[in-house]
Motif scaffolding. Sequence first.
Motif, PDB file in Angstrom:
ATOM      1  N   ARG A   1      28.154  70.168  50.751  1.00  0.00           N
ATOM      2  CA  ARG A   1      28.672  69.471  51.929  1.00  0.00           C
ATOM      3  C   ARG A   1      29.052  68.050  51.562  1.00  0.00           C
ATOM      4  N   PRO A   2      30.080  67.531  52.215  1.00  0.00           N
ATOM      5  CA  PRO A   2      30.401  66.126  51.962  1.00  0.00           C
ATOM      6  C   PRO A   2      29.251  65.233  52.402  1.00  0.00           C
ATOM      7  N   SER A   3      29.095  64.129  51.718  1.00  0.00           N
ATOM      8  CA  SER A   3      27.999  63.211  52.035  1.00  0.00           C
ATOM      9  C   SER A   3      28.122  62.699  53.456  1.00  0.00           C
ATOM     10  N   TRP A   4      27.005  62.654  54.136  1.00  0.00           N
ATOM     11  CA  TRP A   4      26.958  62.115  55.497  1.00  0.00           C
ATOM     12  C   TRP A   4      27.418  60.666  55.513  1.00  0.00           C
TER      13      TRP A   4
ATOM     14  N   PHE B   1      31.071  59.695  56.724  1.00  0.00           N
ATOM     15  CA  PHE B   1      31.529  59.921  58.087  1.00  0.00           C
ATOM     16  C   PHE B   1      30.982  58.886  59.053  1.00  0.00           C
TER      17      PHE B   1
ATOM     18  N   GLU C   1      39.785  63.571  57.253  1.00  0.00           N
ATOM     19  CA  GLU C   1      38.729  64.497  56.826  1.00  0.00           C
ATOM     20  C   GLU C   1      39.115  65.198  55.528  1.00  0.00           C
TER      21      GLU C   1
ATOM     22  N   SER D   1      32.415  70.671  57.213  1.00  0.00           N
ATOM     23  CA  SER D   1      32.146  71.720  56.217  1.00  0.00           C
ATOM     24  C   SER D   1      32.486  73.103  56.765  1.00  0.00           C
TER      25      SER D   1
ATOM     26  N   TYR E   1      28.550  65.428  61.899  1.00  0.00           N
ATOM     27  CA  TYR E   1      29.996  65.374  61.620  1.00  0.00           C
ATOM     28  C   TYR E   1      30.287  66.038  60.269  1.00  0.00           C
ATOM     29  N   SER E   2      29.477  65.723  59.262  1.00  0.00           N
ATOM     30  CA  SER E   2      29.634  66.313  57.938  1.00  0.00           C
ATOM     31  C   SER E   2      29.521  67.837  58.000  1.00  0.00           C
ATOM     32  N   TYR E   3      28.572  68.339  58.784  1.00  0.00           N
ATOM     33  CA  TYR E   3      28.352  69.781  58.917  1.00  0.00           C
ATOM     34  C   TYR E   3      29.557  70.459  59.581  1.00  0.00           C
TER      35      TYR E   3
ATOM     36  N   LYS F   1      26.050  61.298  61.745  1.00  0.00           N
ATOM     37  CA  LYS F   1      26.853  61.404  60.516  1.00  0.00           C
ATOM     38  C   LYS F   1      26.660  62.777  59.875  1.00  0.00           C
ATOM     39  N   GLU F   2      25.416  63.236  59.830  1.00  0.00           N
ATOM     40  CA  GLU F   2      25.119  64.570  59.289  1.00  0.00           C
ATOM     41  C   GLU F   2      25.823  65.661  60.110  1.00  0.00           C
TER      42      GLU F   2
END
Length: 194
Positions: free
Chosen positions: A159-162, A165, A183, A145, A140-142, A137-138
């Motif tokens: 960054r959007p919260s993990w 995602f 997204e 971003s 994907y978030s990265y 999840k992290e």
Amino acid sequence: MNFNDLVRFVRAQGCKVKVHKSSKEIEGALGFFIEEPYPLIEIAIRDWSKRRNVSTILHEYGHFCQSREGFSRYLDGICWSLNTFEEWIAGDIKLTKREIKMVRAVMLSIEYDAEMRACKLGDDMKPKNWDREFHLKEAYSYIVSIKWAFKHKKNWKKRPSWKLFPARVLSHEELFAPLTKKEIKILRKITPKK
């Protein structure tokens, strides 16, 4: 294997590790890897997020592995993506649309490869507080971003919260594709309106 054992493992592979016991980021990041003058990982550990500490050190170790294997030097030979990106958003250099696509592709390749290396190592070594779902999840978030930063020619502040995602491995097509409608909808939740 606890966090300290993981640090010892990374050091035994030939990479120095500097651990900052602080919840503050280091140079705007949870951690980073540098090659010169010697391989070094710096990481800010957070008592409240032990799984993030493990995920971050494994990601930065992924960058060390890229360096050791020549992967990152090969891609940085095409373009030094992070520096080029930072100079571009600061307005210090101009890039054509083709150059922007190239820098974006190199940066996404380097970062996602480090994420997948970290995932494999975490699955293989099973260190304490390793959470595969959290890590994916992290990751994907990265990636989202980075895509957002290129689309808007801005550094990402938040960054959007993990949690927003799914935990999944992206295909090459998904990795390099523009942001999806889903997204963009997630990003609108964290992006202040003008």
